[in-house]
Scaffold this active site. Structure first.
Site, mmCIF file in Angstrom:
data_model
loop_
_atom_site.group_PDB
_atom_site.id
_atom_site.type_symbol
_atom_site.label_atom_id
_atom_site.label_comp_id
_atom_site.label_asym_id
_atom_site.label_seq_id
_atom_site.Cartn_x
_atom_site.Cartn_y
_atom_site.Cartn_z
ATOM 1 N N HIS A 43 18.240 142.646 117.107
ATOM 2 C CA HIS A 43 18.522 143.397 118.336
ATOM 3 C C HIS A 43 19.941 143.023 119.086
ATOM 4 C CE1 HIS A 43 13.926 143.958 118.737
ATOM 5 N NE2 HIS A 43 14.538 144.852 117.942
ATOM 6 N N TYR A 90 17.699 148.610 119.635
ATOM 7 C CA TYR A 90 17.113 149.692 120.095
ATOM 8 C C TYR A 90 17.841 150.626 121.196
ATOM 9 C CZ TYR A 90 12.760 148.068 118.032
ATOM 10 O OH TYR A 90 11.671 147.545 117.551
ATOM 11 N N ASP A 147 13.944 143.335 123.371
ATOM 12 C CA ASP A 147 13.855 144.804 123.359
ATOM 13 C C ASP A 147 12.845 145.371 124.541
ATOM 14 O OD1 ASP A 147 12.023 143.778 121.039
ATOM 15 O OD2 ASP A 147 11.350 145.939 121.494
ATOM 16 N N GLU A 202 15.978 144.262 112.644
ATOM 17 C CA GLU A 202 16.057 145.442 113.501
ATOM 18 C C GLU A 202 17.392 145.534 114.013
ATOM 19 O OE1 GLU A 202 11.439 146.709 114.273
ATOM 20 O OE2 GLU A 202 12.610 145.575 115.915
ATOM 21 N N ARG A 211 17.190 139.259 120.537
ATOM 22 C CA ARG A 211 17.289 139.783 121.621
ATOM 23 C C ARG A 211 16.370 140.427 122.218
ATOM 24 N NH1 ARG A 211 19.886 144.706 122.845
ATOM 25 N NH2 ARG A 211 20.440 144.635 125.200
#
Length: 222
Positions: A92, A116, A60, A113, A58
């Site tokens: 994400h 964010y 960022d 990750e 997805r």
């Protein structure tokens, strides 16, 4: 609203273990080039399946990017039994990044990750009193799953503290040593906030601004 399904929705196609289905070198992107939305990138319903080099992202950055713009709950959902993933990269997504419902699964290398752009802790809660979402969720009913070399990183960059209670959530009843060599990392002490409070199921300690860029590890669980 899924980009790719392997096996029919609501069924588990049965492929012989000696001649498994395979999905190799497939990349998914939601947003970034243009506005895009999907509930999930990949759903695997087929039994006896090999996933090799899967990257679900997805976006960022780029075009059509924002918490309410390129929306997507989950990167990869595995419903089939005897599914093995080699090199799974999922980043994400806005709820669980990976949900593994099938029994006798294996993942060899996982990189993640967390998103964010979480706007508030209240917007990102797995359940009342449980901060954030685990990156990798093995469903409660799974009796056998093995994971090797799995990492999750946080970089919450909205200027407020955002926390995830765990990077990994699995049944505590899995056989001893089912999960091996897990880690979390807090990225970018200059711009990151919050962090990950535990590696797996409340075990392993936190990765926050107090210990930036340092892996927090669990060698074996349970």
């Amino acid at each position: 609203n899924v980009l790719l399904r392997l096996g029919g929705d609501g069924s588990q196609s049965d492929h012989d273990a000696s001649d498994p289905s395979g999905l190799y070198d497939v990349f998914f992107r939601i947003g970034g080039a243009a506005l895009g939305k999907a509930t999930a990138a990949l759903i695997v319903n087929s039994d006896n399946t090999i996933l090799d080099d899967i990257w679900a992202w997805r976006a960022d950055h780029g075009n059509g990017v924002g918490w309410t713009s390129n929306t997507s709950d989950t990167g990869v959902i595995v419903n089939g039994t005897n599914v093995t993933a080699y090199g799974l990269f999922v980043e994400h997504f806005q709820k669980y990044e990976v949900i593994w419902n099938g029994d006798n699964g294996t993942d060899v290398f996982f990189q993640n990750e967390m998103p964010y752009d979480v706007p508030s802790q209240a917007a990102w809660m797995e359940a009342p009193g449980v901060d954030g979402y685990a990156a990798f969720k093995v469903a409660d009913g799974v009796t056998h799953f093995n994971g090797y070399g799995m990492g999750s990183y946080s970089f919450f960059n909205q200027g407020i503290d955002i926390f995830a209670a765990n990077a990994f959530e699995v049944p505590s009843t899995l056989p001893a040593g089912s999960m091996r060599d897990l880690l979390t990392i807090f990225l970018d002490v200059s711009h990151g906030k919050g962090g990950i409070l535990n590696v797996i199921n409340g075990v392993g300690g936190s990765s926050t601004i107090a210990n930036p860029d340092v892996p927090v590890t669990v060698v074996s669980y349970p």
